[in-house]
Design a protein around this motif. Structure first.
Motif, PDB file in Angstrom:
ATOM      1  N   LEU A 159      -4.162   5.176   4.575  1.00  0.00           N
ATOM      2  CA  LEU A 159      -3.840   4.368   3.581  1.00  0.00           C
ATOM      3  C   LEU A 159      -4.617   5.144   2.187  1.00  0.00           C
ATOM      4  CD1 LEU A 159      -2.713   1.778   2.450  1.00  0.00           C
ATOM      5  CD2 LEU A 159      -4.890   0.766   3.089  1.00  0.00           C
ATOM      6  N   VAL A 160      -3.950   5.382   1.113  1.00  0.00           N
ATOM      7  CA  VAL A 160      -4.740   5.960   0.308  1.00  0.00           C
ATOM      8  C   VAL A 160      -4.831   5.048  -0.877  1.00  0.00           C
ATOM      9  CG1 VAL A 160      -3.812   8.360   0.505  1.00  0.00           C
ATOM     10  CG2 VAL A 160      -2.581   6.825  -0.821  1.00  0.00           C
ATOM     11  N   ASN A 201      -7.441  -1.265  -4.414  1.00  0.00           N
ATOM     12  CA  ASN A 201      -8.520  -0.395  -3.620  1.00  0.00           C
ATOM     13  C   ASN A 201      -8.125   1.084  -3.467  1.00  0.00           C
ATOM     14  OD1 ASN A 201     -10.991   0.404  -2.392  1.00  0.00           O
ATOM     15  ND2 ASN A 201     -10.843  -1.555  -0.973  1.00  0.00           N
ATOM     16  N   TYR A 202      -8.794   1.934  -3.266  1.00  0.00           N
ATOM     17  CA  TYR A 202      -8.561   3.416  -3.111  1.00  0.00           C
ATOM     18  C   TYR A 202      -9.194   3.994  -2.096  1.00  0.00           C
ATOM     19  CZ  TYR A 202      -5.980   2.345  -7.540  1.00  0.00           C
ATOM     20  OH  TYR A 202      -5.636   1.926  -8.723  1.00  0.00           O
ATOM     21  N   ALA A 203      -8.733   5.145  -1.286  1.00  0.00           N
ATOM     22  CA  ALA A 203      -9.456   5.954  -0.590  1.00  0.00           C
ATOM     23  C   ALA A 203     -10.257   6.852  -1.502  1.00  0.00           C
ATOM     24  CB  ALA A 203      -8.690   6.862   0.189  1.00  0.00           C
ATOM     25  N   ASP A 204     -11.419   7.282  -0.912  1.00  0.00           N
ATOM     26  CA  ASP A 204     -12.363   8.053  -1.707  1.00  0.00           C
ATOM     27  C   ASP A 204     -11.726   9.287  -1.975  1.00  0.00           C
ATOM     28  OD1 ASP A 204     -15.307   7.202   0.026  1.00  0.00           O
ATOM     29  OD2 ASP A 204     -14.401   6.053  -1.614  1.00  0.00           O
ATOM     30  N   SER A 205     -10.878   9.884  -1.371  1.00  0.00           N
ATOM     31  CA  SER A 205     -10.233  11.123  -1.674  1.00  0.00           C
ATOM     32  C   SER A 205      -9.491  11.083  -2.993  1.00  0.00           C
ATOM     33  CB  SER A 205      -9.511  11.679  -0.530  1.00  0.00           C
ATOM     34  OG  SER A 205      -8.455  10.684  -0.272  1.00  0.00           O
ATOM     35  N   GLY A 233       0.835  -1.087   0.113  1.00  0.00           N
ATOM     36  CA  GLY A 233      -0.006  -0.009  -0.088  1.00  0.00           C
ATOM     37  C   GLY A 233       0.716   1.332  -0.061  1.00  0.00           C
ATOM     38  N   TRP A 234       0.156   2.500  -0.257  1.00  0.00           N
ATOM     39  CA  TRP A 234       0.849   3.593  -0.383  1.00  0.00           C
ATOM     40  C   TRP A 234       0.090   4.414   0.726  1.00  0.00           C
ATOM     41  CZ3 TRP A 234       5.169   5.841  -2.280  1.00  0.00           C
ATOM     42  CH2 TRP A 234       5.879   5.027  -3.521  1.00  0.00           C
ATOM     43  N   TYR A 235       0.672   4.986   1.748  1.00  0.00           N
ATOM     44  CA  TYR A 235       0.182   5.700   2.777  1.00  0.00           C
ATOM     45  C   TYR A 235       0.468   7.098   2.718  1.00  0.00           C
ATOM     46  CZ  TYR A 235      -0.502   1.228   5.037  1.00  0.00           C
ATOM     47  OH  TYR A 235      -0.726  -0.251   5.163  1.00  0.00           O
TER      48      TYR A 235
END
Length: 115
Positions: free
Chosen positions: A47-48, A58-62, A35-37
């Motif tokens: 976690l983005v 999977n991605y953060a909504d932002s 993951g990328w944080y």
């Protein structure tokens, strides 16, 4: 022992793009997800994006629709393509396994987006 080294950050104007790389020493084949944080000043690390060994993402909504995570299991490298960057994306970006392990945090790479 796995060591992770991030690179590719920099200063970019809003709307611009950057591509981050995370080179892993040792084998990451046995690690299920990477993951990328990111951590912005005064905020908690979040976690983005993450990607499984099989390539599911999977991605953060932002960041959904703007960031793309990918991995090269031959080069032991994970990438984060960031497009349409916003000032709110300004942070230090780190890679780690998912869930993160304290022993694997590196120095990170600074991303600064100017308005």
């Amino acid at each position: 022992q796995v060591q992770l080294v991030e690179s590719g950050g920099g200063l970019v104007q809003a709307g611009g793009s950057l591509r981050l790389s995370c080179a892993a020493s040792g084998s990451i084949f046995s690690i299920n997800a990477m993951g990328w944080y990111r951590q912005a000043p005064g905020k908690q690390r979040e976690l983005v994006a993450h990607i499984t060994r099989g390539g599911n993402t999977n991605y953060a909504d932002s960041v959904k629709g703007r960031f793309t995570i990918s991995r090269d299991n031959v080069k032991n490298t994970v990438y984060l393509q960031m497009n349409s960057l916003k000032p709110d994306d300004t942070a230090v970006y780190y890679c780690n396994v998912v869930p993160a392990l304290n022993a694997y945090w590196g120095q990170g790479t600074q991303v600064t987006v100017s308005s």
